[in-house]
Design a protein around this motif. Structure first.
Motif, PDB file in Angstrom:
ATOM      1  N   TYR A  86     -44.343 -32.858  33.667  1.00  0.00           N
ATOM      2  CA  TYR A  86     -44.368 -31.509  33.123  1.00  0.00           C
ATOM      3  C   TYR A  86     -44.635 -30.524  34.254  1.00  0.00           C
ATOM      4  O   TYR A  86     -45.667 -30.635  34.934  1.00  0.00           O
ATOM      5  CB  TYR A  86     -45.454 -31.396  32.047  1.00  0.00           C
ATOM      6  N   ASN A  87     -43.691 -29.617  34.474  1.00  0.00           N
ATOM      7  CA  ASN A  87     -43.812 -28.659  35.583  1.00  0.00           C
ATOM      8  C   ASN A  87     -44.173 -29.351  36.897  1.00  0.00           C
ATOM      9  O   ASN A  87     -45.019 -28.884  37.656  1.00  0.00           O
ATOM     10  CB  ASN A  87     -44.855 -27.580  35.249  1.00  0.00           C
ATOM     11  N   GLY A  88     -43.538 -30.491  37.126  1.00  0.00           N
ATOM     12  CA  GLY A  88     -43.705 -31.204  38.381  1.00  0.00           C
ATOM     13  C   GLY A  88     -44.906 -32.132  38.454  1.00  0.00           C
ATOM     14  O   GLY A  88     -45.117 -32.789  39.477  1.00  0.00           O
ATOM     15  N   ILE A  89     -45.691 -32.220  37.389  1.00  0.00           N
ATOM     16  CA  ILE A  89     -46.899 -33.061  37.389  1.00  0.00           C
ATOM     17  C   ILE A  89     -46.717 -34.201  36.395  1.00  0.00           C
ATOM     18  O   ILE A  89     -46.330 -33.985  35.242  1.00  0.00           O
ATOM     19  CB  ILE A  89     -48.145 -32.234  37.009  1.00  0.00           C
ATOM     20  N   ASP A  90     -47.013 -35.417  36.834  1.00  0.00           N
ATOM     21  CA  ASP A  90     -46.883 -36.596  35.978  1.00  0.00           C
ATOM     22  C   ASP A  90     -48.102 -36.702  35.063  1.00  0.00           C
ATOM     23  O   ASP A  90     -49.212 -37.001  35.508  1.00  0.00           O
ATOM     24  CB  ASP A  90     -46.746 -37.850  36.849  1.00  0.00           C
ATOM     25  N   LEU A  91     -47.871 -36.483  33.770  1.00  0.00           N
ATOM     26  CA  LEU A  91     -48.971 -36.487  32.806  1.00  0.00           C
ATOM     27  C   LEU A  91     -49.567 -37.873  32.594  1.00  0.00           C
ATOM     28  O   LEU A  91     -50.697 -37.993  32.108  1.00  0.00           O
ATOM     29  CB  LEU A  91     -48.497 -35.946  31.454  1.00  0.00           C
ATOM     30  N   THR A  92     -48.819 -38.913  32.934  1.00  0.00           N
ATOM     31  CA  THR A  92     -49.331 -40.264  32.698  1.00  0.00           C
ATOM     32  C   THR A  92     -50.523 -40.584  33.598  1.00  0.00           C
ATOM     33  O   THR A  92     -51.231 -41.565  33.362  1.00  0.00           O
ATOM     34  CB  THR A  92     -48.223 -41.320  32.904  1.00  0.00           C
ATOM     35  N   HIS A  93     -50.746 -39.765  34.615  1.00  0.00           N
ATOM     36  CA  HIS A  93     -51.916 -39.960  35.483  1.00  0.00           C
ATOM     37  C   HIS A  93     -53.120 -39.146  35.017  1.00  0.00           C
ATOM     38  O   HIS A  93     -54.197 -39.239  35.607  1.00  0.00           O
ATOM     39  CB  HIS A  93     -51.577 -39.575  36.929  1.00  0.00           C
ATOM     40  N   TYR A  94     -52.934 -38.345  33.978  1.00  0.00           N
ATOM     41  CA  TYR A  94     -54.013 -37.499  33.488  1.00  0.00           C
ATOM     42  C   TYR A  94     -55.072 -38.325  32.760  1.00  0.00           C
ATOM     43  O   TYR A  94     -54.776 -39.328  32.110  1.00  0.00           O
ATOM     44  CB  TYR A  94     -53.472 -36.464  32.503  1.00  0.00           C
ATOM     45  N   SER A  95     -56.319 -37.850  32.828  1.00  0.00           N
ATOM     46  CA  SER A  95     -57.391 -38.402  31.999  1.00  0.00           C
ATOM     47  C   SER A  95     -57.224 -37.854  30.581  1.00  0.00           C
ATOM     48  O   SER A  95     -56.428 -36.932  30.337  1.00  0.00           O
ATOM     49  CB  SER A  95     -58.748 -37.986  32.553  1.00  0.00           C
ATOM     50  N   GLU A  96     -57.984 -38.389  29.636  1.00  0.00           N
ATOM     51  CA  GLU A  96     -57.901 -37.900  28.263  1.00  0.00           C
ATOM     52  C   GLU A  96     -58.294 -36.423  28.186  1.00  0.00           C
ATOM     53  O   GLU A  96     -57.669 -35.641  27.455  1.00  0.00           O
ATOM     54  CB  GLU A  96     -58.781 -38.728  27.329  1.00  0.00           C
ATOM     55  N   ASN A  97     -59.304 -36.010  28.941  1.00  0.00           N
ATOM     56  CA  ASN A  97     -59.700 -34.600  28.946  1.00  0.00           C
ATOM     57  C   ASN A  97     -58.596 -33.711  29.493  1.00  0.00           C
ATOM     58  O   ASN A  97     -58.357 -32.609  28.979  1.00  0.00           O
ATOM     59  CB  ASN A  97     -60.978 -34.407  29.766  1.00  0.00           C
ATOM     60  N   GLU A  98     -57.926 -34.175  30.534  1.00  0.00           N
ATOM     61  CA  GLU A  98     -56.824 -33.401  31.116  1.00  0.00           C
ATOM     62  C   GLU A  98     -55.644 -33.321  30.153  1.00  0.00           C
ATOM     63  O   GLU A  98     -54.986 -32.277  30.044  1.00  0.00           O
ATOM     64  CB  GLU A  98     -56.386 -34.028  32.439  1.00  0.00           C
TER      65      GLU A  98
END
Length: 226
Positions: free
Chosen positions: A66-78
């Motif tokens: 999303y907008n160049g950032i891979d959401l699969t690396h996000y924490s649950e809070n992110e």
């Protein structure tokens, strides 16, 4: 490119030896300001795909960029922050809280906002949007005092309150009659044109699908344009 889905796989483990594959090496590009309809038979994984785009669910493998950032690396809070700030959800059921007025339901996504000036700014935005959808006479009414179409229009305004880049709508007209269904789809289309918000809608309705710029069929875990 607003959203770039790359080689996404999603399956559900049935037993220790058996799994049900829902999405298979799925690719999808969603441009800013685009309107997309996703169609397919019941159980084909349309809602699962929408939930993955909105980070309500996560894939077993692949990337959601999303907008160049891979959401699969996000924490649950992110992921929660992404859902609250960048995505507006509209479901088949409006999910309005019965104990809150129309205006309070619209402002519900802002309960965690501590900045008083931003809360006031959001309230003014809410009133403007409520007027835009023709509900300014109903702001003090509760959901049980509203029609089904009015509740769904309220849900659309609630989805817009945080000024998202993307609206994900899962069968948003499924519980409405034809007249109110047309009103909701026309409203979403108008919002797309006026605010440039990207719209991805899951629907069984061919009539609704044809109003979108692109129609994609989800079949056997993969998407193809129709």
């Amino acid at each position: 490119m607003l959203v770039d889905i790359q080689q996404v796989n999603k399956y559900y483990q049935i037993t220790s030896l058996q799994k049900r594959e829902v999405l298979i090496d799925l690719d999808l590009e969603i441009a800013k300001g685009e309107t997309i309809a996703i169609v397919g038979r019941s159980g084909s994984g349309k809602s699962t795909l929408l939930n993955i785009i909105g980070s309500l669910d996560i894939p077993n493998s692949g990337k959601i960029i999303y907008n160049g950032i891979d959401l699969t690396h996000y924490s649950e809070n992110e992921r929660a922050k992404y859902r609250n700030s960048s995505v507006g959800f509209v479901f088949q059921s409006h999910h309005l809280l019965p104990q809150l007025t129309l205006l309070e339901n619209v402002l519900l996504p802002l309960v965690a906002q501590n900045d008083k000036s931003k809360r006031e700014e959001a309230k003014l935005r809410a009133l403007k949007l409520i007027d835009y959808v023709g509900l300014n006479q109903n702001i003090t009414q509760f959901p049980n005092q509203l029609s089904g179409g009015e509740c769904q229009r309220t849900a659309v305004v609630r989805a817009l309150i945080n000024q998202p880049d993307l609206i994900l709508a899962d069968e948003p007209t499924g519980s409405l009659d034809d007249i109110n269904a047309d009103l909701i789809i026309d409203l979403l289309s108008d919002i797309n044109k006026k605010y440039g918000i990207t719209l991805v809608i899951v629907t069984h309705s061919e009539k609704i699908a044809q109003k979108m710029q692109k129609v994609l069929l989800l079949e056997q875990g993969r998407l193809r344009k129709i």
